[in-house]
Write a protein that holds these residues in place. Structure first.
Motif, PDB file in Angstrom:
ATOM      1  N   UNK A 165       0.829  -1.222   0.000  1.00  0.00           N
ATOM      2  CA  UNK A 165       0.000   0.000   0.000  1.00  0.00           C
ATOM      3  C   UNK A 165       0.854   1.259   0.000  1.00  0.00           C
TER       4      UNK A 165
ATOM      5  N   UNK B 118      -9.521   7.412   0.290  1.00  0.00           N
ATOM      6  CA  UNK B 118      -8.518   8.454   0.055  1.00  0.00           C
ATOM      7  C   UNK B 118      -7.246   8.080   0.813  1.00  0.00           C
TER       8      UNK B 118
ATOM      9  N   UNK C 184      -4.811   9.273   2.726  1.00  0.00           N
ATOM     10  CA  UNK C 184      -4.377  10.443   3.497  1.00  0.00           C
ATOM     11  C   UNK C 184      -2.895  10.338   3.824  1.00  0.00           C
TER      12      UNK C 184
ATOM     13  N   UNK D 105      -6.136  17.820   8.626  1.00  0.00           N
ATOM     14  CA  UNK D 105      -5.365  16.656   9.066  1.00  0.00           C
ATOM     15  C   UNK D 105      -4.667  16.061   7.854  1.00  0.00           C
TER      16      UNK D 105
ATOM     17  N   UNK E 158      -1.347   9.521   8.992  1.00  0.00           N
ATOM     18  CA  UNK E 158      -0.651   9.109  10.212  1.00  0.00           C
ATOM     19  C   UNK E 158       0.626   8.401   9.795  1.00  0.00           C
TER      20      UNK E 158
ATOM     21  N   UNK F 186       0.280   4.496  13.889  1.00  0.00           N
ATOM     22  CA  UNK F 186      -0.586   3.355  13.551  1.00  0.00           C
ATOM     23  C   UNK F 186      -0.399   2.207  14.550  1.00  0.00           C
TER      24      UNK F 186
ATOM     25  N   UNK G 191      -2.103   3.030  17.779  1.00  0.00           N
ATOM     26  CA  UNK G 191      -3.557   2.784  17.743  1.00  0.00           C
ATOM     27  C   UNK G 191      -3.840   1.292  17.934  1.00  0.00           C
TER      28      UNK G 191
ATOM     29  N   UNK H  44      -2.655   9.714  14.893  1.00  0.00           N
ATOM     30  CA  UNK H  44      -3.908   9.242  14.283  1.00  0.00           C
ATOM     31  C   UNK H  44      -5.147   9.827  14.978  1.00  0.00           C
ATOM     32  N   UNK H  45      -6.160  10.064  14.178  1.00  0.00           N
ATOM     33  CA  UNK H  45      -7.408  10.592  14.710  1.00  0.00           C
ATOM     34  C   UNK H  45      -8.095   9.526  15.555  1.00  0.00           C
TER      35      UNK H  45
ATOM     36  N   UNK I 243      -6.651   3.537  11.506  1.00  0.00           N
ATOM     37  CA  UNK I 243      -5.499   4.425  11.730  1.00  0.00           C
ATOM     38  C   UNK I 243      -4.750   4.678  10.423  1.00  0.00           C
ATOM     39  N   UNK I 244      -4.694   3.675   9.553  1.00  0.00           N
ATOM     40  CA  UNK I 244      -4.022   3.852   8.262  1.00  0.00           C
ATOM     41  C   UNK I 244      -4.853   4.771   7.365  1.00  0.00           C
ATOM     42  N   UNK I 245      -6.169   4.550   7.346  1.00  0.00           N
ATOM     43  CA  UNK I 245      -7.048   5.427   6.549  1.00  0.00           C
ATOM     44  C   UNK I 245      -6.947   6.854   7.081  1.00  0.00           C
ATOM     45  N   UNK I 246      -6.926   6.966   8.415  1.00  0.00           N
ATOM     46  CA  UNK I 246      -6.827   8.251   9.127  1.00  0.00           C
ATOM     47  C   UNK I 246      -7.652   9.370   8.488  1.00  0.00           C
ATOM     48  N   UNK I 247      -8.919   9.067   8.295  1.00  0.00           N
ATOM     49  CA  UNK I 247      -9.782  10.090   7.738  1.00  0.00           C
ATOM     50  C   UNK I 247     -10.898  10.410   8.718  1.00  0.00           C
TER      51      UNK I 247
END
Lengths: 569, 569
Positions: A22, A82, A84, A94, A97, A102, A105, A327-328, B109-113
């Protein structure tokens, strides 16, 4: 059936392969592989995203086999979401991450505890304290300090407002606003985030209670756009509200507005408000919404310029999940313990539900559990944090910040902030150098040698295709006209922005948002945010070229009707 | 410096080893290796948890080396935290997460959106819709439905209350409570979660606005303890409030109270309230706080018994992070679209901040981005979800539920619920069979053949050591006396509970909480929650033996003064 520890080990090993693939640069060239509407995206998932009666676990012959189904789903999710994690995602405040965040988390998911009482989350509680302590020191608040993590900037701002109200008017907690009849008012910049208004509505103050403060007409660009709150206006509006019999109680200053990342002048506003406190004979809570710009405190140089006076305010929201890349979600509210003591969050928001928060009364001479043994406090901190919030349990978000901070260090945070400000400056100068763009906040003659916009984290820009340049010559009159939303100039700029945005999104090399500024009737513009720490000069040039390439293809079909189109490549 | 994709792959491979070790059964025998007070726990971390100026990344020679420092920190965190992943963690209403849930959290956490607008979170938004759709079907609400994920049960309950107020009294959004003068009242059981009271305080209604409804005196045990709301009392109290000129607007029914997991009788309460609506000539919002018991809807058998009438209420909170084991946080509010339409959350809470939520106006004939192209909706759902909340951005928690649901299936959820109810029944019968325990909700003669307590998810129990048995014979009089908090009986039971709890915690084989019921002046008791799906009969017997062993060591030093002690093993 394999044991759960074997399953997690297997899944992680497979995830290592998946995420390595990825992350490969060539796959990262598109931020979103293909933007699809819901009706086309949904069918790409099994049974159009219907959730199954019989789970993969039951359908498959083994847990390992079922795990493969789940990993297949994970790959589909990653493919159509998406990215990010790419520095080309500059759409929101934002960014992606990093690997450390990661993993952090993942650790929180394994701990799967709640930071409400120390007894079930001893390490997480101490890490939350450690982060609050270190953040308070960075801000310049006294320690022992007071603070708590919340699920996002809006939640932190709401908690600030309830804490202020319940502290200043403790009776309201019991009798409520309708019985008290007291008309509390809130003051915030016209460019502030809508969570201030939303908080006032939630709290039953009503949107009418929110007074919008104009930004300084002497702001960058001379138009007031992108300026900070005018302290004189702030003072006048507070006095005016008090004169009407209302009770001004909460001032929100913004450190980094959502659209143009403007910073309100903290020291000047604090001076104005504190003078009024004496005059009105009561305290007023000054909050700083640093959801976006808060981490600028880590940069000595920029803190001095953008946060002067911060140690004098009552509270501040910071979101490490924005420019620090944690991370969010990761958001924190700090309260100035010099002004309100260490226990203010508990006193303001607590109910002491005794099924949860156990008192320390004990049979004489007997040992007790740790949280009880030391009483409710340690090292000046309260140990059971749940009652400091408007909820109960909370995800252990502080553990993420603690782990990421250990990896990057305060110096790393400072570098990240400095780089973001530098990147904005670089990009703004690229736009300023081209006739195809007009910065929303232009460089003035005096500011040419300064850092762009006095130090900002976003750039807003209008696109000016050749057709406009030829027709309008110097363009200044056209730009002035565009501030009238009924003008064809306004409609043209707005539609060009959308056209460029759609094409940029379709090409998929960058993901960037567009927006306007309604209070000023500004037509929509492209807004670039640069929170990722992987953005470098080369990428900024690439972005500039990408946008320039698109703008050069924009044709105006009808100037009066504002009809625009895009030439084929 | 290695690339980030190489770093995450390395970290995951190492985490696979670490978590495999962590999960091994022999290490799981202690839930918390050693409960330590903050002053002893903090020094076990580098520099007593001070966050560094220079990060591991800068100190180490390479990122891989720095990653090892972080992994060392992770191991220390795991070592000193409560192992919620162990089925022996029965302390809180949540239990451990499983491997699938942990991977799902990593993916998020990887998507972090953020799930605020579709354009940056297309897959996450659709998964949120899919979960809301499937949950609404399970509840029995009409589809297309309305709902949104929130960061926890308290947040979902608060959102329910603001949605109710803003929908029933839309003017309040603007003018606020103080100007309106309308005295809104809220009704909830005496045994309800404190988030209802906290929500009323946040919203400016004040704690005085919350009317506590007694639970049914005919409840299990005949004492009212553990019963549900008495619908007649509910009706009377609403009428009484209306008679005082107040405006009853929000009824909270609880499906699974925090302490004894009681279920309010939904159908009977709805009938009572709907009859009053006609009488008072206005609508009243009925919310069900199913933060704990909500997932019982997945069990056909138990839904029929504990959720009769659920399709008639206005909204319900469910927390898949409790008995479904999805990693925290994962909570959802569903609104009955049959009563309020699909857009009620947006209409009630929205502000349409135009910098975020773009309208679909576009130059004629031009393509637009996906979220715009289909307008704001797809398949009956709103696409941009941020404005349905009281905040803005939200973590993509629904992705976790979607992934876990795909793995376990609706059937898996049902099995999990059935097993939890069965485990409580088994444990309660063990306690009932021993003289060393008194159930807080006893088996009555009539209920002996029924499932314990009519179907529950927790067991509350007092410990009755030999000394008490000898002195008080049948014990009934002693137990009755103990309801007076000034009696020595009360003090004795409370201290014995704490003594047993401390010893249980020290031994570390189980982690279980204790609590009282203040509204009934009940002395503290041990409360066992059974949310983990890895609890089996053998483990319940082990728990029973562990507790029995401790209770057999309790000695009463002074009956009148309530001094108790523990004999050495």
């Amino acid at each position: 059936m394999v044991n759960d520890e074997a399953l997690i080990a297997h899944l992680l090993t497979r995830m290592a392969e998946i995420l390595q693939r990825y992350g490969r640069e060539e796959e990262n060239l598109k931020v979103l592989s293909k933007p699809l509407p819901a009706s086309q995206l949904r069918p790409l998932f099994d049974q159009h995203m219907a959730l199954p009666e019989q789970g993969a676990k039951d359908k498959a012959g083994s847990d390992t086999e079922a795990a493969e189904d789940i990993l297949g789903l994970v790959e589909t999710i990653l493919q159509h979401s998406a990215r990010t994690v790419s520095p080309r995602f500059m759409d929101k405040l934002y960014a992606g991450s990093d690997a450390i965040g990661q993993i952090a988390e993942l650790v929180i998911a394994v701990l799967n505890t709640n930071v409400h009482v120390y007894s079930v989350s001893p390490v997480a509680t101490l890490m939350e304290h450690a982060c609050i302590h270190a953040l308070s020191e960075a801000v310049g608040f006294a320690t022992p300090c007071s603070g708590v993590f919340s699920p996002g900037g809006s939640a932190s701002n709401l908690l600030a407002m309830t804490t202020a109200r319940n502290t200043l008017f403790p009776d309201l907690k019991r009798v409520g606003a309708a019985r008290s009849g007291q008309l509390l008012t809130v003051f915030t910049s016209v460019e502030a985030h809508y969570s201030i208004q939303k908080s006032a509505i939630v709290m039953g103050l009503g949107s009418d209670s929110v007074v919008a403060i104009p930004v300084n007409a002497a702001g960058y660009g001379g138009s007031g756009v992108g300026g900070g709150i005018d302290p004189v206006e702030l003072r006048n509006l507070i006095q005016q509200s008090a004169g009407l019999g209302e009770t001004p109680f909460f001032i929100n200053l913004t450190a980094g507005t959502t659209v143009l990342s403007s910073f309100d002048p903290i020291q000047e506003c604090v001076a104005a408000v504190r003078a009024l406190e004496a005059e009105l004979g009561r305290k007023i809570w000054i909050h700083v919404d640093g959801s976006y710009g808060g981490p600028v405190i880590f940069s000595k140089k920029w803190k001095e310029r953008l946060f002067r006076g911060i140690e004098l305010v009552d509270s501040i929201t910071l979101n490490p999940h924005k420019i620090l890349g944690v991370p969010q979600q990761c958001s924190v509210l700090l309260v100035n313990s010099d002004r309100w003591g260490r226990k203010v969050l508990w006193e303001a928001n607590g109910l002491r539900a005794d099924y949860l928060f156990h008192d320390s009364e004990m049979s004489p001479g007997l040992p007790t559990t740790p949280s009880v043994r030391e009483g409710e406090e340690d090292n000046g901190f309260m140990m059971d944090m749940g009652d400091a919030t408007i909820g109960c349990g909370r995800k252990a978000d502080a553990v993420k910040l603690f782990i990421c901070w250990t990896f990057h260090g305060t110096q790393g945070w400072a570098r990240r902030v400095d780089k973001a400000l530098e990147n904005v400056d670089t990009l703004a100068r690229l736009f300023a150098s081209s006739k195809q763009f007009q910065l929303v906040i232009p460089f003035s003659k005096e500011s040419q040698d300064e850092v762009y916009g006095g130090g900002r984290l976003t750039v807003g820009v209008w696109c000016i295709p050749q057709a406009l340049q030829s027709r309008y010559g110097q363009l200044q009159e056209f730009m002035n006209q565009s501030k009238n939303p009924k003008s064809s100039a306004h409609v043209l700029l707005k539609r060009i922005t959308k056209l460029v945005h759609v094409e940029l999104t379709r090409r998929g090399r960058f993901m960037i948002d567009f927006m306007g500024l309604k209070w000023q009737d500004l037509p929509d513009f492209i807004r670039v945010a640069v929170s990722s720490d992987r953005i470098d000069n080369a990428l900024l040039h690439e972005l500039f070229n990408e946008l320039e390439g698109i703008v050069s293809r924009v044709e105006v079909v009808d100037f009066e009707q504002g009809i625009v189109s895009l030439r084929e490549e």
